[in-house]
Every structure is written in C-alpha cells, then in structure tokens.
Design an enzyme around this catalytic site. Sequence first.
Site, short mmCIF file in Angstrom:
data_model
loop_
_atom_site.label_atom_id
_atom_site.label_comp_id
_atom_site.label_asym_id
_atom_site.label_seq_id
_atom_site.Cartn_x
_atom_site.Cartn_y
_atom_site.Cartn_z
N ASP A 111 5.90 -2.44 2.58
CA ASP A 111 5.68 -3.81 2.11
C ASP A 111 6.01 -3.88 0.62
O ASP A 111 6.05 -2.85 -0.08
CB ASP A 111 4.25 -4.27 2.39
N GLU A 176 0.16 -2.02 1.80
CA GLU A 176 -0.32 -1.33 0.59
C GLU A 176 -0.50 -2.30 -0.57
O GLU A 176 -1.50 -2.23 -1.30
CB GLU A 176 0.66 -0.22 0.21
#
Length: 484
Positions: A111, A176
């Site tokens: 991400d 994250e």
Amino acid sequence: MFSPSSPPTGLLEKVFQYIDLHQDEFVQTLKEWVAVESDSVQPVLRLRRELLRMMGLAADRLRNLGAHVDLVDTGFQQLPDGQSLPIPPIILAELGNDPKKPTVCFYGHLDVQPARQEDGWVTDPHTLTEVDGKLYGRGTTDNKGPVLAWINAVSTFRALDEDLPVNIKFVIEGMEEAGSLALEELVQKEKAGFFSSVDYIVISDNLWISRRTPALTCGTRGNSYFMVEVKCRDQDFHSGTFGGILNEPMADLVALLGSLVDSSGRILIPGIYDHLAPVTEEEKRTYEAIDLDLEEYRNSSQVKKFLFDTKEELLMHLWRYPSLSIHGIEGAFHEPGAKTVIPGRVIGKFSIRLVPHMNISVVEKQVKQHLDYIFSKRNSSNQMTVSMTLGLHPWVANIRDNQYLAAKRAIKTVFGTEPDMIRDGSTIPIAKIFQGTIRKSVMMLPLGAVDDGEHSQKEKINRWNYIEGSKLFAAFFLEMAKLH
C-alpha cells in the site's frame, strides 16, 4: 558509487549477470506495480479495490515462482461514519522447507500514501518515469521497489535453475500506511503455525542515511501520539460579539502547545529524560563512522539550519534521544482569507518519539500532569481533555546475530564497502511486533537512498539501488546459507 572489492565468481557471478541482463524487465514490473493506485490511507471503495488488485498481482507473481501462497482474509474496517470497507488480504507465502537450510522471512507492504499530480508532482505519480537513472513514482521506494527486489533475487535463482540457498517465507500486507490493521493479530495467531519454522526476519522499509553508502538499520524510535482538546462550547463565536469577554479556547491551546518544547528542541515536560539508556563509548564510535555530509544533508533537506552543528549530535538527536513534534490543530480556521471567528472547540495534536528505556505509560502520565499544571495556571473556565491515541515501543536489534553478519558480508560483496550501522528516527511497529511475538532475530536491510523522498511529491528509487539491491538480496541468501 563504490565498486565490489573483488569480482564475484561461480554461482554469484551467474546471478549478478542475470540480474544485469534482465534489469529492464525488473523495472517494467515495478512500472506495472506503481500503476496500481494502492492507497490505503483514504477510505474509499475504489482505492480498496485497487489494493485488492495489488495483492492479487503479488500473489500471482509468487505463485509463478512456485511458492505456496495463502491470501489470509482479514475482514472489514468499520469507519466512524458507519461505512464498512474490506481490508486487503495479507499474503503468507513460502518457498522450500528443507530442514538443513535456514528459513528467512521477508516482510513488506504494497500500500502507498495518497498521491495526485496536482499536489506538486512533476510527473504522474502512478506512471513510473525514469529521469537520469531515477525511477519516480508513488511506492517506488516505499515499499514496492524493495518487495520486488526480494522477488527478483528469488526469481533469478529460479530462472538459472539453481537451488535456493535458504527456505524463504513472505509476509506482505496492504495496510501498513493505515496502521497495519489485522497484522498483529495474524502474527499472534500464526506464531505456532506459519512462523514456527522461521529463523530470521528481514524488513526493507526504510532508507540509508546517505546517497552513496549502504546501511544496516539496528533500531527505531517508538511513538506516543496525543490529542489535547480545549472546549468552551460546540459552536464558534463571532470575535466582535464575544472577543474580550471569555477565555478563548485557541489562546489556551496555543499556551499549552507552547509549553511542550523550547526553541532548541528540548522537551519541557518534567521527568521526560529520566529513563534514557546511557550513551556508551562503543555507541559514540558508531556515529563517528557513519558517512554523512552535513552540508549535503541540509541542502537535500532544503533546511536553512539544523539545531545541531556536528554529525554526531545530529544523529544522536535523530535516533537515540526523544523528540516532540506539534502536528496540527483541529477546529481552527485554516482556509485562505480573513474570518473573524473564535473557535469554540479546538484539538491540538502532538507526538513524542520514544527511545530505550522510556515507558509508554509513564510518558502518558508525565504529559497529562504537565498539561494539567499549565492549564491550571491560566485559570480558564474552559474544559481541557488530554488523551494518548497511540503508543508504540522503540525497537533495538542485536547486531551480533548471524543475519547481520551475513548482510554485512553481502553488502561488502555487492558494494565494496562496509555498511553504515544506523538507527531510524521514525517508527516501524512491525519490527517490535515480530521480535516480541516470534522471538526471532529481526533485521532491517534498506535499499533506498536518503533522498528517495518517501511520502513526498518526488518519491523515487534509483535504478542503481533497485538493481544492486536485487543482487544484495541474492548475495545475502548465499551468505546466510554459509553461516547456518
């Protein structure tokens, strides 16, 4: 740039040649991954679908290498407005289960932070663009490039029909940047399952301290995040009607925030420095050895002047001393123009970066006592509330572990130099989670240069770092096999 101290021979030579010959393919794959707008920060269904697509691409890539891949369903994220969004699955993958070989587990995330060209990007952030050997695009260095470099190293052994020197496991997540939702629970759940055979854990989610010299990271600071609310009422006031006859929440808040840190960066909260780990002579020597040009660092940071004049002082205040940063004020008027408003309720946001041996609950108590005292001196009729919304521990590694020795040897082989032994001033919670839960050696092996601009409008990874990083991981596999 450095050159290898001696040319590689045998299998390593074949591996390096293959990576050099196929570097354009590796860059092309990075381009395909950067094109996926896998933003986990903005809670939007379209972006969650992009995240799901990104995790699927990575899973397919690993399956093509012959890995056993499990996409672990992690449920849904409930938002304050009642909306529910899917959390992307966490990839657990493994290649090899030879009991004679060490098992190395790699953690990464796919991400990214939000990025729009109108925010100041020169190029489209989701179109990988190469300029003078620099590969610009969101996620190039944080963290798609390093994840792919590890996969490139594995795929090279596969393409050469060579046996992998180590058993390999992957933990790859997609949240994250939004706090690693569901990851800690999964690590706890799989402690006696997926992670039971893991010997070593490698994380590549940070940067060198230099443009030139590779680094090994052996510690990070923790973080405690605070909200301080000052409230008179829920509605704002007109300053012509009410100015001068009440305690204004913004004035109270500015006084509170101004009491936290002085102009030299010293935290003013009583007792905050009482429990710091003492500085040893060995530690001092590590700062002296680090390759950091202060003037270059200042120029690349676009800062007129740092608070400290020596390399050693600057690094110590980045890594081994706590710092307090004020992040913003919620409820205040911040748009362009002049608005004569007295905010009725404001929330100040600040955080303290924690270091060994600070205790999170003690820090929380110290902060609340300090703000209570400062507020009481103002004799304000407003209400003040302080809350700690995040508490993350610092992490320190044992640099005498086998994998640190293997990584040093691999760096010497690929780059021809000893690595800088650095800490990271930011917080990477998964390192502490792995270390505390699985109780195995955790190492951070960064690939990106100090000027890569993670999270910024110019994020990039150098082609050299990406390709040589792929070689570094391959050399690391071989060194780990020798040491085990």
